[in-house]
Design a protein around this motif. Structure first.
Motif, short mmCIF file in Angstrom:
data_model
loop_
_atom_site.label_atom_id
_atom_site.label_comp_id
_atom_site.label_asym_id
_atom_site.label_seq_id
_atom_site.Cartn_x
_atom_site.Cartn_y
_atom_site.Cartn_z
N ASN A 272 46.47 33.38 51.53
CA ASN A 272 45.14 34.16 51.60
C ASN A 272 45.13 35.86 51.55
O ASN A 272 45.02 36.37 52.60
N MET A 273 45.39 36.26 50.59
CA MET A 273 45.27 37.68 50.40
C MET A 273 44.56 38.14 48.85
O MET A 273 44.60 37.18 48.06
N GLN A 274 43.81 39.22 49.26
CA GLN A 274 43.27 39.86 47.80
C GLN A 274 44.53 40.30 47.02
O GLN A 274 45.45 41.11 47.37
N GLY A 275 44.67 39.75 45.71
CA GLY A 275 45.65 40.04 44.90
C GLY A 275 46.70 39.76 45.19
O GLY A 275 47.89 40.51 45.08
N ASN A 276 47.03 38.48 45.74
CA ASN A 276 48.38 38.03 46.41
C ASN A 276 49.38 37.96 45.40
O ASN A 276 50.50 38.19 45.80
N GLY A 277 49.18 37.87 44.06
CA GLY A 277 50.27 38.15 43.16
C GLY A 277 50.67 39.43 43.10
O GLY A 277 52.03 39.74 43.10
N PHE B 100 54.15 37.29 38.19
CA PHE B 100 53.42 37.08 39.73
C PHE B 100 52.03 36.70 39.49
O PHE B 100 51.19 37.67 39.74
N PRO B 101 51.75 35.59 39.29
CA PRO B 101 50.26 35.37 38.92
C PRO B 101 49.36 35.39 40.40
O PRO B 101 49.89 34.97 41.34
N ASN B 102 48.17 36.04 40.40
CA ASN B 102 47.01 35.76 41.45
C ASN B 102 46.52 34.62 41.63
O ASN B 102 46.47 33.54 40.44
N SER B 103 46.24 34.34 42.88
CA SER B 103 45.60 32.93 42.65
C SER B 103 44.65 32.86 44.08
O SER B 103 44.71 33.98 44.89
N MET B 104 43.52 32.12 44.15
CA MET B 104 42.51 31.61 44.94
C MET B 104 42.75 30.43 45.74
O MET B 104 42.76 29.62 44.73
N LEU C 193 43.54 29.89 39.59
CA LEU C 193 45.03 30.55 39.12
C LEU C 193 44.99 31.34 38.14
O LEU C 193 44.44 30.96 36.86
N GLU C 194 45.64 32.49 38.07
CA GLU C 194 45.73 33.38 36.78
C GLU C 194 46.69 32.77 35.94
O GLU C 194 47.88 32.58 36.25
N ASP C 195 46.47 32.56 34.55
CA ASP C 195 47.43 31.87 33.81
C ASP C 195 48.39 32.90 33.11
O ASP C 195 48.56 33.24 31.98
N PRO D 102 37.26 38.04 41.19
CA PRO D 102 36.00 37.73 41.78
C PRO D 102 36.01 36.43 42.45
O PRO D 102 35.17 36.40 43.54
N TYR D 103 36.86 35.70 42.11
CA TYR D 103 36.97 34.38 43.20
C TYR D 103 37.76 34.90 44.47
O TYR D 103 37.06 34.22 45.48
N GLU D 104 38.65 35.47 44.54
CA GLU D 104 39.36 35.48 45.64
C GLU D 104 38.57 36.24 46.50
O GLU D 104 38.58 36.49 47.85
N LEU D 105 37.88 37.57 46.08
CA LEU D 105 37.14 38.20 46.98
C LEU D 105 36.00 37.41 47.46
O LEU D 105 35.61 37.65 48.87
#
Length: 506
Positions: A192-197, A225-229, A267-269, A291-294
């Motif tokens: 759980n972090m903004q821009g975790n990737g 390193f994909p980002n994800s929420m 999840l970022e593809d 937008p989703y993770e924020l």
């Protein structure tokens, strides 16, 4: 009563969902560090869905534990043939038990580090995923720099060192793949972090460069390193969960997982060696996760912090108890609508007003029994990532910050109370937090001087003033009295304000 293992699958009751695939023939293309409750209720559950759909037996998970307490998880997995029960409960109390077999092996790194390294270097490994907590990336919350001061990281940076940390293992795994001429695996953060990737990329690239500058450049250029929420409320497994599972379903499981029915994964593809077709089992694959993770971090996670320190000071134990008090409901809705939502981007496909109401329903579910103690643990890692960005943006916009400031004030009062023995403070910065909170009586605002947490916020006169007012209210009136006084000040317009903020507004 049936002890959970593969031979018991055919003997479980018809009210228990079991794998339609054969767990014994699975191949693991995913290595996961940090096999806790959340991973088992989320990523592993999605892979179980995919395996049940058929035709994807190569996408099982090999779990890895690097911390001493992970030895117990290894023992449980060995005893249960890598199976566990996921018990999900809806807000109205309806439950479902499903046996998950998506994790087909577990490696305890301290006992056999070479086995972990061999698995990372295996050509079959395509993804390495992580749930190592917000603080597990060793990145300073204010400066954003990778910190190397811990003895374990210093050890792993040594020439020829046998790895002890996730940084050492993954970097050595990548080095071996490069030496063998293999493409690198994808590193997929599920924390759980903004821009975790982006955070993972920064941390692992920085470590690799310190270990070997040339290797570090290769990691920077070739590893995805994909980002994800990720979202699913998953409390710590309790003895009550084990007993209820045995009573209701006849299953003896040493370490089941309890979770809410709601689940979400955006999840970022972006993958280097392909990925499982997760879109077939409910994962939302997108080009931009931000937008989703924020939305999730500033509405759900920050609200957890908002309810928990004040809730504990008010004498509550569980999240659902807090939500039974209209004062807290009004406070949380006010925070979400008036302070957090103005800092969000438009979120495709999401009605933010409905999402906020849904969060209140999820928080208030008595079936989950989520403790406030769990939610406040490691506050110095969570509050800077979830709540302080809201304060900073609202200060820039000239927006409301009173509720957010009250949460920070309650945090400092909670730390003082923990020092008096009322609570157990679990935080990597516990000593420094306590010292700063105790200075407040002689030096008002001293808590805000913790530079590695608040950065330049301490120099904001408006925030400091709001914090001091909030702290005085909590000390003079108690948590509930502070909420009452704040509600009177804001005119009790939370509901109106909530409905007036349009979905996706910025």
């Amino acid at each position: 009563m049936v002890k959970l293992n593969r031979s018991a699958l055919d003997t479980l009751g018809s009210n228990v969902l079991v794998p339609s695939y054969d767990p014994s023939v699975l191949q693991s293309s995913i290595v996961h560090f940090g096999v806790g409750g959340f991973h088992r209720s989320h990523e592993a559950m999605y892979l179980d869905r995919l395996l049940n759909a058929g035709g994807h037996d190569e996408w099982a998970i090999c779990g890895v534990g690097v911390l001493p307490h992970d030895a117990r998880m290894q023992a449980v997995f060995a005893a249960q043939d890598n199976l566990y029960t996921l018990l999900t409960v809806s807000p109205d109390g309806q439950s479902e038990a499903r046996i998950i077999g998506a994790i087909n092996c577990f490696l305890f790194a301290p006992a056999d580090p070479e086995a972990v390294l061999a698995k990372l270097a295996d050509p079959a490994t395509k993804i390495v995923s992580l749930t190592v907590t917000e603080g597990g990336y060793s990145v300073n919350n204010v400066t954003g720099k990778f910190e190397v001061s811990s003895p374990a990281i210093q050890h792993d940076l040594g020439v020829g060192a046998t790895p002890k940390t996730v940084f050492g293992f993954i970097t050595e795994g990548l080095r071996r793949r490069r030496e063998l001429g293999l493409a690198p695996f994808t590193v997929m953060s599920c924390d759980n972090m903004q821009g975790n990737g982006h955070v993972a990329q920064h941390a692992f690239t920085a470590f690799a460069r310190l270990k070997d500058a040339e290797l570090g450049e290769w990691v920077a250029q070739h590893v995805a390193f994909p980002n994800s929420m990720v979202d699913r409320i998953t409390p710590v497994t309790s003895e009550q969960t084990r007993l209820e599972l045995a009573a209701d379903y006849g299953i003896e499981d040493q370490w089941p997982v309890l979770a809410e029915t709601f689940t979400q994964w955006v999840l970022e593809d972006k993958f280097t060696l392909g990925r499982p077709p997760l879109e077939r089992v409910g994962v939302h694959l997108v080009d931009d996760v931000e937008p989703y993770e924020l939305m999730k971090l500033r509405l759900l996670n920050a609200s957890h912090q908002a309810m928990s320190h004040l809730g504990l000071l008010a004498g509550y134990t569980y999240a659902h108890e807090v939500l039974q008090n209209p004062l807290f409901v009004d406070f949380l809705l006010g925070y979400m609508a008036q302070e957090a939502t103005p800092t969000l981007q438009a979120v495709p496909g999401i009605d933010l007003a409905a999402y906020r109401h849904q969060l209140i329903e999820r928080f208030g579910s008595p079936a989950i029994q989520d403790t406030l103690d769990r939610l406040v643990a490691e506050g110095s890692e969570r509050i800077p990532k979830f709540l302080l960005p809201v304060i900073r943006e609202q200060l820039e916009k000239g927006g409301e910050i009173e509720r957010s400031a009250l949460v920070v004030a309650a945090w400092s009062v909670y730390i003082e109370a923990a020092n008096q023995g009322r609570f157990a403070l679990i935080d990597p910065r516990a000593e420094r937090l306590t010292a700063a909170a105790l200075r407040e009586s002689q030096q008002p605002g001293a808590f805000l001087e913790l530079e590695d947490i608040f950065g330049d916020l301490a120099r904001s006169e408006r925030f400091r003033a709001a914090y001091l007012v909030g702290r005085e209210r909590v000390q003079r009136l108690g948590a509930l009295g502070a909420l009452q006084e704040l509600a009177a000040k804001t005119g009790g317009q939370t509901s109106v304000g909530m409905d007036s903020v349009s979905a996706g507004s910025a």
